[in-house]
Design a protein around this motif. Structure first.
Motif, PDB file in Angstrom:
ATOM      1  N   SER A 180       0.857  -1.192   0.000  1.00 26.85           N
ATOM      2  CA  SER A 180       0.000   0.000   0.000  1.00 26.85           C
ATOM      3  C   SER A 180       0.889   1.238   0.000  1.00 26.85           C
ATOM      4  CB  SER A 180      -0.909  -0.019   1.227  1.00 26.85           C
ATOM      5  OG  SER A 180      -1.791  -1.125   1.168  1.00 26.85           O
ATOM      6  N   PHE A 181       1.221   1.675  -1.184  1.00 29.96           N
ATOM      7  CA  PHE A 181       2.223   2.732  -1.381  1.00 29.96           C
ATOM      8  C   PHE A 181       1.942   3.973  -0.543  1.00 29.96           C
ATOM      9  CE2 PHE A 181       5.510   4.883  -3.646  1.00 29.96           C
ATOM     10  CZ  PHE A 181       5.058   6.163  -3.935  1.00 29.96           C
ATOM     11  N   GLY A 182       0.709   4.381  -0.503  1.00 29.18           N
ATOM     12  CA  GLY A 182       0.352   5.622   0.180  1.00 29.18           C
ATOM     13  C   GLY A 182       0.503   5.579   1.685  1.00 29.18           C
ATOM     14  N   TRP A 183       0.822   4.432   2.241  1.00 36.00           N
ATOM     15  CA  TRP A 183       0.986   4.313   3.682  1.00 36.00           C
ATOM     16  C   TRP A 183       2.423   4.555   4.134  1.00 36.00           C
ATOM     17  CZ3 TRP A 183      -1.981  -0.744   5.393  1.00 36.00           C
ATOM     18  CH2 TRP A 183      -3.342  -0.581   5.093  1.00 36.00           C
ATOM     19  N   TYR A 184       3.379   4.607   3.208  1.00 29.89           N
ATOM     20  CA  TYR A 184       4.783   4.544   3.592  1.00 29.89           C
ATOM     21  C   TYR A 184       5.595   5.747   3.145  1.00 29.89           C
ATOM     22  CZ  TYR A 184       3.911  -0.323   4.704  1.00 29.89           C
ATOM     23  OH  TYR A 184       3.430  -1.479   5.252  1.00 29.89           O
ATOM     24  N   ASP A 185       6.546   6.147   4.002  1.00 27.61           N
ATOM     25  CA  ASP A 185       7.582   7.078   3.593  1.00 27.61           C
ATOM     26  C   ASP A 185       8.446   6.389   2.539  1.00 27.61           C
ATOM     27  OD1 ASP A 185       8.303   8.263   7.002  1.00 27.61           O
ATOM     28  OD2 ASP A 185       6.542   8.512   5.719  1.00 27.61           O
ATOM     29  N   MET A 186       8.995   7.190   1.631  1.00 26.69           N
ATOM     30  CA  MET A 186       9.851   6.653   0.584  1.00 26.69           C
ATOM     31  C   MET A 186      11.142   7.468   0.524  1.00 26.69           C
ATOM     32  SD  MET A 186       8.215   4.094  -0.775  1.00 26.69           S
ATOM     33  CE  MET A 186       9.244   3.823  -2.217  1.00 26.69           C
ATOM     34  N   SER A 187      12.208   6.815   0.084  1.00 26.39           N
ATOM     35  CA  SER A 187      13.512   7.470   0.068  1.00 26.39           C
ATOM     36  C   SER A 187      14.248   7.207  -1.234  1.00 26.39           C
ATOM     37  CB  SER A 187      14.391   6.943   1.214  1.00 26.39           C
ATOM     38  OG  SER A 187      13.762   7.123   2.461  1.00 26.39           O
ATOM     39  N   TRP A 188      15.153   8.105  -1.546  1.00 26.71           N
ATOM     40  CA  TRP A 188      16.148   7.902  -2.593  1.00 26.71           C
ATOM     41  C   TRP A 188      17.529   7.885  -1.928  1.00 26.71           C
ATOM     42  CZ3 TRP A 188      15.401   6.678  -7.587  1.00 26.71           C
ATOM     43  CH2 TRP A 188      14.153   6.948  -8.167  1.00 26.71           C
ATOM     44  N   TYR A 189      18.338   6.938  -2.352  1.00 28.04           N
ATOM     45  CA  TYR A 189      19.734   6.846  -1.938  1.00 28.04           C
ATOM     46  C   TYR A 189      20.593   6.851  -3.200  1.00 28.04           C
ATOM     47  CZ  TYR A 189      18.669   5.350   2.880  1.00 28.04           C
ATOM     48  OH  TYR A 189      18.242   5.279   4.184  1.00 28.04           O
ATOM     49  N   ARG A 190      21.881   7.054  -2.991  1.00 28.22           N
ATOM     50  CA  ARG A 190      22.815   6.913  -4.108  1.00 28.22           C
ATOM     51  C   ARG A 190      24.114   6.300  -3.601  1.00 28.22           C
ATOM     52  NH1 ARG A 190      24.172  13.288  -5.496  1.00 28.22           N
ATOM     53  NH2 ARG A 190      25.399  13.746  -3.612  1.00 28.22           N
ATOM     54  N   GLN A 191      24.828   5.689  -4.541  1.00 32.12           N
ATOM     55  CA  GLN A 191      26.082   5.037  -4.171  1.00 32.12           C
ATOM     56  C   GLN A 191      27.065   5.128  -5.318  1.00 32.12           C
ATOM     57  OE1 GLN A 191      25.769   0.858  -3.093  1.00 32.12           O
ATOM     58  NE2 GLN A 191      27.503   1.055  -1.695  1.00 32.12           N
ATOM     59  N   THR A 192      28.285   5.516  -4.987  1.00 33.21           N
ATOM     60  CA  THR A 192      29.366   5.486  -5.955  1.00 33.21           C
ATOM     61  C   THR A 192      30.316   4.364  -5.544  1.00 33.21           C
ATOM     62  OG1 THR A 192      30.546   7.162  -4.677  1.00 33.21           O
ATOM     63  CG2 THR A 192      29.211   7.930  -6.513  1.00 33.21           C
ATOM     64  N   GLN A 193      31.094   3.915  -6.499  1.00 31.64           N
ATOM     65  CA  GLN A 193      31.960   2.771  -6.261  1.00 31.64           C
ATOM     66  C   GLN A 193      32.928   3.058  -5.127  1.00 31.64           C
ATOM     67  OE1 GLN A 193      33.805   1.398  -9.840  1.00 31.64           O
ATOM     68  NE2 GLN A 193      34.035  -0.680  -9.065  1.00 31.64           N
ATOM     69  N   GLY A 194      32.990   2.144  -4.200  1.00 29.84           N
ATOM     70  CA  GLY A 194      33.926   2.272  -3.103  1.00 29.84           C
ATOM     71  C   GLY A 194      33.429   3.097  -1.942  1.00 29.84           C
ATOM     72  N   LYS A 195      32.220   3.610  -2.053  1.00 28.82           N
ATOM     73  CA  LYS A 195      31.666   4.427  -0.971  1.00 28.82           C
ATOM     74  C   LYS A 195      30.385   3.803  -0.437  1.00 28.82           C
ATOM     75  CE  LYS A 195      33.505   8.914  -2.417  1.00 28.82           C
ATOM     76  NZ  LYS A 195      33.162  10.338  -2.692  1.00 28.82           N
ATOM     77  N   GLU A 196      30.023   4.213   0.774  1.00 27.15           N
ATOM     78  CA  GLU A 196      28.781   3.741   1.357  1.00 27.15           C
ATOM     79  C   GLU A 196      27.593   4.392   0.664  1.00 27.15           C
ATOM     80  OE1 GLU A 196      30.302   2.851   5.930  1.00 27.15           O
ATOM     81  OE2 GLU A 196      28.634   4.202   5.558  1.00 27.15           O
ATOM     82  N   ARG A 197      26.461   3.695   0.737  1.00 32.45           N
ATOM     83  CA  ARG A 197      25.245   4.248   0.182  1.00 32.45           C
ATOM     84  C   ARG A 197      24.847   5.485   0.990  1.00 32.45           C
ATOM     85  NH1 ARG A 197      21.018  -0.203  -1.868  1.00 32.45           N
ATOM     86  NH2 ARG A 197      22.969  -0.865  -2.839  1.00 32.45           N
ATOM     87  N   GLU A 198      24.463   6.544   0.281  1.00 29.94           N
ATOM     88  CA  GLU A 198      24.179   7.838   0.888  1.00 29.94           C
ATOM     89  C   GLU A 198      22.699   8.173   0.735  1.00 29.94           C
ATOM     90  OE1 GLU A 198      25.495  12.540   0.153  1.00 29.94           O
ATOM     91  OE2 GLU A 198      25.673  11.064  -1.451  1.00 29.94           O
TER      92      GLU A 198
END
Length: 111
Positions: free
Chosen positions: A27-45
């Motif tokens: 139920s999409f409308g019930w949840y917070d949603m996020s975007w992350y990004r990741q470059t090689q060798g680094k943690e997901r941000e």
């Protein structure tokens, strides 16, 4: 739960892209949603978070004023509008809901 990102690609510095994440299986409308990004060798941000009702919850300092997160609960989709892109924005961008992740879409900012 399925999260499918799209909209990545190659763009010149200063350009714009809009990423989309199509969600299904919950139920999409019930949840917070996020975007992350990741470059090689680094943690997901963490890039941006939007509340279930469309309130903006947070942006990374590095993208404030340039990126905008939004959602359409009728389409089960969350977006990331990216303007004034910089080479350091180059990364794989992931859609997220809790423990669930999409496979990512590659954004390359280069001249």
């Amino acid at each position: 739960v399925q999260l499918v990102e799209s909209g990545g690609g190659l763009v010149q510095p200063g350009g714009s892209l809009r990423l989309s994440c199509a969600a299904s299986g919950f139920s999409f409308g019930w949840y917070d949603m996020s975007w992350y990004r990741q470059t090689q060798g680094k943690e997901r941000e963490l890039v941006a978070v939007i509340g279930s009702d469309g309130r903006i919850l947070s942006y990374a300092d590095s993208v404030k004023g340039r990126f905008t997160i939004s959602r359409d609960n009728g389409k089960n989709t969350v977006y990331l509008q990216m303007n004034s892109l910089k080479p350091e924005d180059t990364a794989v961008y992931y859609c997220n809901r809790g423990i669930y992740w999409g496979k990512g879409t590659l954004v390359t900012v280069s001249s």
